[in-house]
Scaffold this motif. Structure first.
Motif, short mmCIF file in Angstrom:
data_model
loop_
_atom_site.label_atom_id
_atom_site.label_comp_id
_atom_site.label_asym_id
_atom_site.label_seq_id
_atom_site.Cartn_x
_atom_site.Cartn_y
_atom_site.Cartn_z
N ALA A 123 -78.87 41.65 17.24
CA ALA A 123 -78.38 40.83 16.13
C ALA A 123 -76.86 40.68 15.44
N LYS A 124 -76.20 41.90 15.96
CA LYS A 124 -74.82 41.73 15.29
C LYS A 124 -74.41 41.01 15.71
N TYR A 125 -74.54 40.03 16.79
CA TYR A 125 -73.40 38.58 17.52
C TYR A 125 -74.79 37.70 16.87
N THR B 283 -66.57 34.89 23.94
CA THR B 283 -67.07 36.36 22.98
C THR B 283 -68.01 37.56 22.64
N ASN B 284 -67.59 38.50 22.65
CA ASN B 284 -68.67 39.43 22.28
C ASN B 284 -70.53 39.65 22.52
N GLY B 285 -70.53 38.53 22.03
CA GLY B 285 -71.48 38.02 22.37
C GLY B 285 -71.90 37.88 23.45
N PHE C 156 -64.33 39.31 16.98
CA PHE C 156 -65.18 38.63 17.66
C PHE C 156 -65.28 38.58 19.38
N VAL C 157 -64.07 38.92 20.14
CA VAL C 157 -63.65 38.35 21.24
C VAL C 157 -63.70 40.18 21.88
N PRO C 158 -63.68 39.54 23.29
CA PRO C 158 -62.57 41.06 24.44
C PRO C 158 -61.72 40.85 24.00
N THR D 50 -60.71 33.81 34.11
CA THR D 50 -59.91 35.30 34.37
C THR D 50 -60.53 35.44 32.64
N MET D 51 -60.50 35.57 31.38
CA MET D 51 -60.69 36.11 29.94
C MET D 51 -62.52 36.51 30.93
N ALA D 52 -62.93 36.25 31.99
CA ALA D 52 -64.36 36.86 31.73
C ALA D 52 -64.74 37.69 32.24
#
Ligand code: ADP
Length: 162
Positions: free
Chosen positions: A121-123, A14-16, A144-146, A52-54
């Motif tokens: 804070a935004k995540y 995720t973006n976090g 929320f995600v790349p 792969t996604m990471a």
């Protein structure tokens, strides 16, 4: 040269996770994102897809490497010659689990140290599980995600059991 391992399920990344990875990569000379092959957790994505996604999401970070691992984290870390475990902390609810995990790893391998990075804070509300739930109910997850994760999730017909 300093290096650290950032382990997790990353199902999906995720973006976090990306935020912790970027900030970790700015502190350590090398950061290894370690994707756990965990059969007991009912994963949405295979470990290969999660790696792969990471990788896609961190391609702009030259000192970040993504690998999968199976078994004990401390064994993997010894193999990779790293002594620092990087973990992210969101709310108090993460703390108890992370505290236990860090102490367990310390018992298993006293030479290892766990470093915690507090979420931006935004995540702070963002979790892989939450993303999967919102997606399962047809909600928008692009914030929320790349982009690569978003694309793969959209390619999936709504997953069964969600
Ligand atoms: P787990 O290893 O429990 O399966 P995840 O793969 O979801 O957990 O996450 C890996 C690590 O990233 C954990 O330390 C988790 O607390 C942290 N993390 C997850 N989401 C966020 C976020 N939004 N902000 C900061 N840290 C996060």
């Amino acid at each position: 040269m300093s290096n650290a391992v950032y382990p997790g399920s990353f199902d999906p990344f995720t973006n976090g996770h990306l935020d912790i990875t970027q900030r970790g990569a700015a502190i350590f000379d090398e950061l290894l994102v370690a994707v756990l092959l965990n059969d007991s957790k009912n994963a949405m994505f295979s470990v290969e897809e999660r790696v792969t996604m990471a990788r896609e999401a961190t391609v702009h970070l030259p000192n970040v490497k993504v690998l999968s691992f199976d078994g004990l984290l401390v064994d993997f870390m010894r193999k990779e010659r790293s002594r620092v475990i990087l973990r992210g902390l969101r709310a108090l609810s993460d703390f108890e689990y992370e505290f236990q995990l860090a102490q367990m790893n310390k018992q298993l391998a006293p030479e290892m140290e766990t470093f915690f990075m507090v979420t931006d804070a935004k995540y702070s509300y963002l979790s892989s599980r939450g993303v999967k739930e919102v997606f399962g109910f047809g909600g928008a997850i692009h914030e929320f995600v790349p982009p690569g994760v978003f694309r793969r999730m959209r390619e999936r017909v709504r997953p069964r059991g969600m």
